[in-house]
Design a protein around this motif. Structure first.
Motif, PDB file in Angstrom:
ATOM      1  N   LEU A   1       0.822  -1.205   0.000  1.00  0.00           N
ATOM      2  CA  LEU A   1       0.000   0.000   0.000  1.00  0.00           C
ATOM      3  C   LEU A   1       0.858   1.258   0.000  1.00  0.00           C
ATOM      4  O   LEU A   1       1.734   1.422   0.857  1.00  0.00           O
ATOM      5  CB  LEU A   1      -0.918   0.003   1.221  1.00  0.00           C
TER       6      LEU A   1
ATOM      7  N   GLN B   1      -0.883   6.892  -1.396  1.00  0.00           N
ATOM      8  CA  GLN B   1      -2.088   7.199  -2.174  1.00  0.00           C
ATOM      9  C   GLN B   1      -3.158   6.129  -1.970  1.00  0.00           C
ATOM     10  O   GLN B   1      -4.355   6.435  -1.906  1.00  0.00           O
ATOM     11  CB  GLN B   1      -1.765   7.294  -3.663  1.00  0.00           C
ATOM     12  N   ASP B   2      -2.733   4.871  -1.861  1.00  0.00           N
ATOM     13  CA  ASP B   2      -3.697   3.810  -1.570  1.00  0.00           C
ATOM     14  C   ASP B   2      -4.435   4.112  -0.279  1.00  0.00           C
ATOM     15  O   ASP B   2      -5.651   3.966  -0.194  1.00  0.00           O
ATOM     16  CB  ASP B   2      -2.984   2.466  -1.464  1.00  0.00           C
TER      17      ASP B   2
ATOM     18  N   ASP C   1      -4.889   6.965   1.098  1.00  0.00           N
ATOM     19  CA  ASP C   1      -5.800   8.086   0.865  1.00  0.00           C
ATOM     20  C   ASP C   1      -7.088   7.614   0.211  1.00  0.00           C
ATOM     21  O   ASP C   1      -8.190   8.001   0.599  1.00  0.00           O
ATOM     22  CB  ASP C   1      -5.122   9.134  -0.026  1.00  0.00           C
ATOM     23  N   GLU C   2      -6.936   6.758  -0.795  1.00  0.00           N
ATOM     24  CA  GLU C   2      -8.124   6.238  -1.464  1.00  0.00           C
ATOM     25  C   GLU C   2      -9.010   5.483  -0.496  1.00  0.00           C
ATOM     26  O   GLU C   2     -10.238   5.644  -0.490  1.00  0.00           O
ATOM     27  CB  GLU C   2      -7.712   5.309  -2.607  1.00  0.00           C
ATOM     28  N   LEU C   3      -8.374   4.651   0.314  1.00  0.00           N
ATOM     29  CA  LEU C   3      -9.149   3.856   1.258  1.00  0.00           C
ATOM     30  C   LEU C   3      -9.890   4.753   2.245  1.00  0.00           C
ATOM     31  O   LEU C   3     -11.048   4.500   2.575  1.00  0.00           O
ATOM     32  CB  LEU C   3      -8.227   2.889   2.007  1.00  0.00           C
TER      33      LEU C   3
ATOM     34  N   ASP D   1     -10.813   7.849   1.736  1.00  0.00           N
ATOM     35  CA  ASP D   1     -11.911   8.530   1.040  1.00  0.00           C
ATOM     36  C   ASP D   1     -13.144   7.635   1.016  1.00  0.00           C
ATOM     37  O   ASP D   1     -14.275   8.093   1.237  1.00  0.00           O
ATOM     38  CB  ASP D   1     -11.491   8.864  -0.398  1.00  0.00           C
ATOM     39  N   LEU D   2     -12.912   6.360   0.746  1.00  0.00           N
ATOM     40  CA  LEU D   2     -14.032   5.438   0.714  1.00  0.00           C
ATOM     41  C   LEU D   2     -14.634   5.256   2.099  1.00  0.00           C
ATOM     42  O   LEU D   2     -15.856   5.221   2.254  1.00  0.00           O
ATOM     43  CB  LEU D   2     -13.580   4.084   0.155  1.00  0.00           C
TER      44      LEU D   2
ATOM     45  N   GLU E   1      -7.869  -4.214   4.155  1.00  0.00           N
ATOM     46  CA  GLU E   1      -6.766  -3.628   3.390  1.00  0.00           C
ATOM     47  C   GLU E   1      -5.931  -2.720   4.263  1.00  0.00           C
ATOM     48  O   GLU E   1      -4.702  -2.755   4.222  1.00  0.00           O
ATOM     49  CB  GLU E   1      -7.310  -2.858   2.184  1.00  0.00           C
TER      50      GLU E   1
END
Lengths: 238, 238
Positions: free
Chosen positions: B83, B86-87, B89-91, B93-94, B167
Motif C-alpha cells: 500500500l 495514495q492507496d 488516501d483512497e481507502l 476517502d471510501l 486492506e
DNA sequence: TAGGCGTCGATTGTCGACACTTTCAGCTTG
DNA sequence: CAAGCTGAAAGTGTCGACAATCGACGCCTA
C-alpha cells in the motif's frame, strides 16, 4: 540475448490467463441477460463450451462470487445472483455514497476536457433517446456516471462503482428499457452536469441525490415487476 | 402435509469448504502481519503447509485478490498487496463515504441496545488505552466502527467496510501501535458517539470527518515511515 | 393414493501430473 | 571484477481423474 524486451510493448497477444477471459465472458453473459438471475452456472458445461478444463472456470466463478454476480452454494454449485428490492436499495445507498463524493470531487478537478466529455455523453443520451434505443441508452447512462467516478481520481472508488453497476445490470439487463420515456434520462442528468459545472457542492449533492432517487425508484419498480408475487410458500387453501 | 421437519434442525455441521478456510487463514496471516506487504504467496508452499492440494489455495487466492489483499502477477504468482500513501488516501476517502452514511443511518435507527453496545465499546477502548495495549486497541477501534456500519442495516456496506478495514490492516497490522498516545483514540471517538446519540446529521458528519481525518493522517504517516525512500528506479549515476 | 426410502446419474471438491516460465546460482567472457 | 550467458530447480497454468455428494426417479409401504 537481446537487449531486454524492446520497449515496443505492443500486442501482448494471448494472455495465457484463462481465468480473466472466463470471468469476462461470464460477466458479459450475466449483465446482458443471457444468464438469468437464479440460473445455475454449471462449471462442467461452461468448461465444455469454452473448450477448457474446469479449474479456470472455478477460479473465475470465485472472482465473480466476491463481486456479487454469482452466489456459491456449497456442494451445489454457482448460481447467478438474484436481486431483491432490498438488494437494489442497498446498491443505490452505496451508489449515493460513492457518487456524491465522486461528483463533488469531479467538480473540484473539472477540466475543459472532462467537461466536454460529460457534455458529449449527455448529448449522446439525448440522441439515443430521440431514436428510442433503450439498450444503448442504459449503456450511455452508465458511461456518464462512470466518467464522473473516473474523474474523481480514486481507482478503488471506480472499481467499486463498476461492481455496483454490474450488480444492478443483473436486473436492468433483463429488460433494457428502464424509463417509460427515454428522454427522461437526459432530463434528470442535465441538472447534475449543470451543478458540476457550477461547482456548487451542496447543489451537486442535491441533484445527484434527486437523480439517483428517481433511478432507484425505477429499478425497484422493475424488480418488483419481475418477481410477480412475493409469496413465501405456495400453499393451497383446503 | 405435515408441518415440515420438526424445528429440531440446528447444528449445521462444518462444510468441508477448504477454500473458505484457506482464505481465512491467509487473511489472518496478512492482517496480523505474518505475511508482510510484497511477500510472495507461493501456492505450492501454502498447499504443502496445509496438507492439501494447490487447487483450493488458488481459488482462495483469487478471492483475496478481488478483495485487494493479494495481487496476482501472471506467471509469477500472488503477492501480498503493498500500500502506498495514495492507496491509504483512497481507502480513507471510501471510508469517509461509507461511514458518514452509516453513522447518520445508525443514529436514525438508534436503539437502546445499540447505544449501549457503542458506549461499551468506547469504554473498552478507554480501558485498553489505560493499559497501553496497542494491538487490541486497534481491534477495539475497528469493532466500534464496525458496529456503526452494522447498525446502518446495509449488508453490502458492511462487507465493503470489512474489505476496506482488511486492506488498511495490511499496514496497520505491521506495527500495532498507531497513535503515539493511545488515549487519543478514545478521545477522537467520543464526539462521534455523542453526535450519534444527539441525532444531529450535520454534526455526525462533521465529527466522523474529523475523526477519520485524524486517523488518515496517522496511517499515512505510518506508511511513509515504512517506505523509507520513495525512489522510483534504482539508478546509478555514471 | 400420498409419503418415505433406496438407487442411479450428474456434478462438485479435491487431487496428482505435465508442460512451460520464471528464477537463480554458477560459469564464462570482455 | 562486473556483466552476460547457461543450465537446472522451482513454481505456475492447465488438465484429466476419482471419490463424495446432491437431485431425481421409481419402488415400497401405510
Amino acid at each position: 540475448m537481446r537487449a531486454m524486451s524492446p520497449p515496443v510493448g505492443l500486442p501482448v497477444l494471448a494472455e495465457s490467463d484463462l481465468v480473466r477471459q472466463v470471468a469476462r465472458r461470464l460477466t458479459d453473459a450475466i449483465v446482458q441477460g443471457q444468464l438469468a438471475p437464479g440460473a445455475k452456472v454449471a462449471e462442467a458445461a461452461v468448461a465444455r463450451e469454452l473448450g477448457i478444463s474446469r479449474a479456470p472456470v472455478r477460479e473465475a466463478a470465485r472472482l465473480l462470487e466476491s463481486q456479487g454476480l454469482l452466489k456459491a452454494s456449497p456442494r451445489r454449485g454457482f448460481f447467478v445472483r438474484e436481486l431483491s428490492a432490498q438488494d437494489v436499495d442497498e446498491l443505490y445507498d452505496l451508489r449515493l455514497c460513492v457518487e456524491r463524493h465522486a461528483a463533488v470531487e469531479a467538480a473540484r478537478r473539472l477540466t475543459p476536457a472532462l467537461r466536454a466529455a460529460l457534455r458529449r455523453q449527455l448529448d449522446l443520451m439525448r440522441e439515443l433517446a430521440r431514436r428510442d434505443d433503450p439498450a444503448t441508452i442504459v449503456e450511455a447512462d452508465y458511461q456518464f456516471h462512470r466518467l464522473i467516478c473516473e474523474a474523481a481520481g480514486n481507482a478503488r472508488m471506480l472499481r467499486l462503482f463498476d461492481g455496483l453497476a454490474s450488480e444492478l445490470r443483473i436486473v436492468i439487463g433483463l429488460i433494457g428499457r428502464l424509463y417509460d420515456d427515454p428522454r427522461e434520462i437526459a432530463r434528470t442528468h442535465e441538472p447534475v452536469l449543470a451543478a458540476i459545472e457550477a461547482g456548487h457542492p451542496e447543489r451537486i449533492v442535491a441533484h445527484v441525490d434527486h437523480h439517483l432517487g428517481v433511478a432507484r425508484r425505477e429499478v425497484v419498480r422493475l424488480v418488483r415487476s419481475l418477481t410477480p408475487t412475493p409469496r413465501e410458500t405456495r400453499r393451497q387453501i383446503p
